[in-house]
Every structure is written in C-alpha cells, then in structure tokens.
Design a protein around this motif. Structure first.
Motif, PDB file in Angstrom:
ATOM      1  N   LEU A   1       0.820  -1.208   0.000  1.00  0.00           N
ATOM      2  CA  LEU A   1       0.000   0.000   0.000  1.00  0.00           C
ATOM      3  C   LEU A   1       0.855   1.261   0.000  1.00  0.00           C
ATOM      4  O   LEU A   1       0.491   2.278  -0.587  1.00  0.00           O
ATOM      5  CB  LEU A   1      -0.927   0.009   1.221  1.00  0.00           C
ATOM      6  N   ALA A   2       2.008   1.185   0.673  1.00  0.00           N
ATOM      7  CA  ALA A   2       2.861   2.362   0.794  1.00  0.00           C
ATOM      8  C   ALA A   2       3.759   2.569  -0.413  1.00  0.00           C
ATOM      9  O   ALA A   2       4.219   3.690  -0.659  1.00  0.00           O
ATOM     10  CB  ALA A   2       3.710   2.252   2.059  1.00  0.00           C
ATOM     11  N   HIS A   3       4.009   1.512  -1.193  1.00  0.00           N
ATOM     12  CA  HIS A   3       4.965   1.620  -2.298  1.00  0.00           C
ATOM     13  C   HIS A   3       4.305   2.251  -3.525  1.00  0.00           C
ATOM     14  O   HIS A   3       3.261   1.782  -3.980  1.00  0.00           O
ATOM     15  CB  HIS A   3       5.518   0.241  -2.657  1.00  0.00           C
ATOM     16  N   PRO A   4       4.896   3.301  -4.085  1.00  0.00           N
ATOM     17  CA  PRO A   4       4.262   3.996  -5.216  1.00  0.00           C
ATOM     18  C   PRO A   4       4.084   3.137  -6.458  1.00  0.00           C
ATOM     19  O   PRO A   4       3.229   3.436  -7.292  1.00  0.00           O
ATOM     20  CB  PRO A   4       5.207   5.176  -5.487  1.00  0.00           C
ATOM     21  N   SER A   5       4.864   2.054  -6.592  1.00  0.00           N
ATOM     22  CA  SER A   5       4.755   1.230  -7.797  1.00  0.00           C
ATOM     23  C   SER A   5       3.400   0.553  -7.920  1.00  0.00           C
ATOM     24  O   SER A   5       2.993   0.163  -9.018  1.00  0.00           O
ATOM     25  CB  SER A   5       5.868   0.172  -7.820  1.00  0.00           C
ATOM     26  N   PHE A   6       2.674   0.402  -6.806  1.00  0.00           N
ATOM     27  CA  PHE A   6       1.353  -0.233  -6.856  1.00  0.00           C
ATOM     28  C   PHE A   6       0.244   0.777  -7.140  1.00  0.00           C
ATOM     29  O   PHE A   6      -0.909   0.387  -7.320  1.00  0.00           O
ATOM     30  CB  PHE A   6       1.087  -0.998  -5.560  1.00  0.00           C
ATOM     31  N   GLY A   7       0.580   2.060  -7.155  1.00  0.00           N
ATOM     32  CA  GLY A   7      -0.354   3.086  -7.604  1.00  0.00           C
ATOM     33  C   GLY A   7      -1.587   3.265  -6.764  1.00  0.00           C
ATOM     34  O   GLY A   7      -2.655   3.598  -7.291  1.00  0.00           O
ATOM     35  N   VAL A   8      -1.490   3.035  -5.450  1.00  0.00           N
ATOM     36  CA  VAL A   8      -2.645   3.237  -4.578  1.00  0.00           C
ATOM     37  C   VAL A   8      -2.748   4.726  -4.244  1.00  0.00           C
ATOM     38  O   VAL A   8      -1.854   5.291  -3.606  1.00  0.00           O
ATOM     39  CB  VAL A   8      -2.519   2.407  -3.282  1.00  0.00           C
ATOM     40  N   ASN A   9      -3.821   5.341  -4.672  1.00  0.00           N
ATOM     41  CA  ASN A   9      -3.951   6.785  -4.542  1.00  0.00           C
ATOM     42  C   ASN A   9      -4.361   7.213  -3.137  1.00  0.00           C
ATOM     43  O   ASN A   9      -5.073   6.498  -2.427  1.00  0.00           O
ATOM     44  CB  ASN A   9      -4.960   7.336  -5.544  1.00  0.00           C
ATOM     45  N   LYS A  10      -3.893   8.393  -2.756  1.00  0.00           N
ATOM     46  CA  LYS A  10      -4.320   9.052  -1.525  1.00  0.00           C
ATOM     47  C   LYS A  10      -4.896  10.404  -1.914  1.00  0.00           C
ATOM     48  O   LYS A  10      -4.431  11.039  -2.864  1.00  0.00           O
ATOM     49  CB  LYS A  10      -3.158   9.264  -0.554  1.00  0.00           C
ATOM     50  N   ILE A  11      -5.903  10.829  -1.166  1.00  0.00           N
ATOM     51  CA  ILE A  11      -6.542  12.125  -1.427  1.00  0.00           C
ATOM     52  C   ILE A  11      -6.348  13.023  -0.218  1.00  0.00           C
ATOM     53  O   ILE A  11      -6.574  12.609   0.921  1.00  0.00           O
ATOM     54  CB  ILE A  11      -8.039  11.955  -1.759  1.00  0.00           C
TER      55      ILE A  11
ATOM     56  N   GLU B   1      -4.883  14.559  -5.371  1.00  0.00           N
ATOM     57  CA  GLU B   1      -4.873  13.085  -5.390  1.00  0.00           C
ATOM     58  C   GLU B   1      -3.573  12.614  -6.031  1.00  0.00           C
ATOM     59  O   GLU B   1      -3.220  13.055  -7.132  1.00  0.00           O
ATOM     60  CB  GLU B   1      -6.064  12.561  -6.179  1.00  0.00           C
ATOM     61  N   LEU B   2      -2.840  11.746  -5.346  1.00  0.00           N
ATOM     62  CA  LEU B   2      -1.593  11.233  -5.893  1.00  0.00           C
ATOM     63  C   LEU B   2      -1.202   9.943  -5.194  1.00  0.00           C
ATOM     64  O   LEU B   2      -1.750   9.607  -4.146  1.00  0.00           O
ATOM     65  CB  LEU B   2      -0.471  12.265  -5.765  1.00  0.00           C
ATOM     66  N   HIS B   3      -0.281   9.192  -5.810  1.00  0.00           N
ATOM     67  CA  HIS B   3       0.187   7.969  -5.170  1.00  0.00           C
ATOM     68  C   HIS B   3       1.637   8.081  -4.737  1.00  0.00           C
ATOM     69  O   HIS B   3       2.233   7.106  -4.294  1.00  0.00           O
ATOM     70  CB  HIS B   3      -0.011   6.749  -6.084  1.00  0.00           C
ATOM     71  N   GLU B   4       2.211   9.268  -4.861  1.00  0.00           N
ATOM     72  CA  GLU B   4       3.573   9.515  -4.366  1.00  0.00           C
ATOM     73  C   GLU B   4       3.600   9.397  -2.844  1.00  0.00           C
ATOM     74  O   GLU B   4       2.613   9.683  -2.172  1.00  0.00           O
ATOM     75  CB  GLU B   4       4.029  10.921  -4.767  1.00  0.00           C
ATOM     76  N   GLY B   5       4.765   9.013  -2.312  1.00  0.00           N
ATOM     77  CA  GLY B   5       4.887   8.908  -0.867  1.00  0.00           C
ATOM     78  C   GLY B   5       6.095   9.640  -0.316  1.00  0.00           C
ATOM     79  O   GLY B   5       6.499   9.392   0.817  1.00  0.00           O
TER      80      GLY B   5
END
Length: 249
Positions: free
Chosen positions: A133-143, A191-195
């Motif tokens: 969930l935390a790794h950007p390669s899986f593309g899980v978005n946060k808002i 909204e982005l999946h960067e961490g």
C-alpha cells in the motif's frame, strides 16, 4: 481447479467461509454461490459442496475482494495534529502507540503523515499489505484536502496535474481540483500515489501557495468519514479485501 475439488476432506465449505467473513448469512452466501456471483482464484464457483483453504485462496463476490482471514486486522486512525507516525519516539513526542495500546497484535503503520498533517492513517498486522500500500509502484492513490494561503487561480488543478518540479524530482498529481477560493485562503484537493516526505506541502509551496492546514481524507478505498481526530475503527473484512485488491494481493 484441483484445489476446489468437491468432497475433499480438508478445507472449509465456501459458504461458511463467506458467512464468517461477514458477507451474509449462510443461506444468503449459498444463494450468492448458486447465482454465480462468487469467484475463487478467479474461477466462478456455483456448487455448494466446494471446500477451500481460506489462507490459500482469493475470493471475490460481485468482483469485490473479500478478506476471509479471520486473523487479519487493519485499523483506520484519524491522526491528530502533533502526533508523529512512529510507534514510539525517542524525543518523547506523541506517537501512535497510545491509539493501538488495546491490541496485542503487532501493527505496522502504512506509510507516514508528517506531524502537522491530520487524517487517514492505516495500521495493519499484515506486513506485506502495509508495504504494498505504501509503495508507489502499486499506484494506490491518496486524497488530501489542503487549506493554502492566498487566492488560487481556477487553473491550479491543471497546473498540478501537469506536474511540478521539486528538488528531488518532478511530481504529478493523478487528480487535483480547486474546492473553494477565498480572499486570504483557498481549499485545494490533491490526489496522488507519491509517498515522498511532505510531498503535498512541497508541491503546493512550489507553485506559490503554502499550506496552512492539510488533511488526508482517503487512502485507496478507505475514507476518513466521520472519525474525529484521535478516533480509530477496525475495517470490515470487505474493506480489508478492497485494500488487498488495490495492493494487488
């Protein structure tokens, strides 16, 4: 599918597994199976005699993953301002331990929120789920919703979606919108999946609108909802299943 062979002595009947996961009553789960609405490892199952090992299969109902692991635990916390995203802090700052002290399980926090940012923080006893969930390669978005200084232009969302250059490389939002424009402050949804560390704050500062307040309102399919700062709730098996699906598990 050999693992779904009928009348094998090992395993648990599929309708019982679904009922234990909170999908519905045993009878309702039988109806779902007979209607062809249940898949096990991607295969539609319509026979009621099927036995499965809940630890070894992926089960979907109407295309939505259902967590059938009875030991799975994931908690959503509305992280308050001033709390650091660690289980303990050598500097003595408020940390996450007090919010999960009632649980005996070892819990991993999924990514981080800086001390000044509030909102959705997930904690889980599934280390692989936390990492994915935390790794950007899986593309899980946060808002996130940010209150920023100044009167932003309506075009700011377009600017953020096009990308912003930062010292450690460019960043581009998967979604951005201006929610409100005031004389002295505005509201922006990002909204982005960067961490990367403080990524939302740095991005908005780079385009000339420093953040006053920042809250993460959603992590993947999990929304903040009505949780007050400092409150937690356990996710349902269906919600954990959606997280697993988002993480590619």
């Amino acid at each position: 599918m050999e693992e779904l062979e009928i009348h094998r002595p090992e395993g648990v009947r599929l309708q019982k597994v679904l009922a234990s996961a909170g999908v519905g009553s045993r009878r309702a789960c039988e109806d779902l199976i007979e209607a062809g609405r249940v898949r096990v490892n991607g295969e539609v199952v319509t026979q009621l005699g099927v036995r499965v090992d809940p630890d070894q299969v992926a089960i979907d109902v109407d295309g939505e993953r259902v967590c059938v692991d009875s030991t799975a635990l994931t908690i959503v916390l509305n992280k308050p301002r001033g709390v650091v995203s660690t289980m303990s802090d050598p500097e003595g700052r408020p940390s996450l331990d007090k919010f999960v002290s009632a649980y005996s399980e070892r819990l991993f926090h999924v990514g981080r929120l800086d001390a000044d940012t509030t909102g959705v923080l997930l904690l889980t006893n599934d280390g692989e789920l936390a990492n994915r969930l935390a790794h950007p390669s899986f593309g899980v978005n946060k808002i996130y919703v940010a209150k920023v200084k100044g009167q932003v232009p309506r075009s700011l969302g377009t600017t953020l979606r096009a990308g912003v250059d930062l010292d450690d490389g460019p960043v581009r939002c998967t979604g951005a919108a201006v929610l409100d424009i005031g004389k002295d402050a505005s509201l922006v949804q990002v909204e982005l999946h960067e961490g990367r560390n403080r990524i939302v704050r740095r991005m908005l500062d780079a385009v000339g609108f420093p953040v006053i307040d920042l809250v993460r309102t959603q992590f993947g399919p999990i929304r903040l909802g009505t949780l007050a700062p400092g409150e937690t709730r356990e996710l349902s098996p269906a919600e954990i299943g959606k997280l697993q699906q988002a993480a590619g598990l």
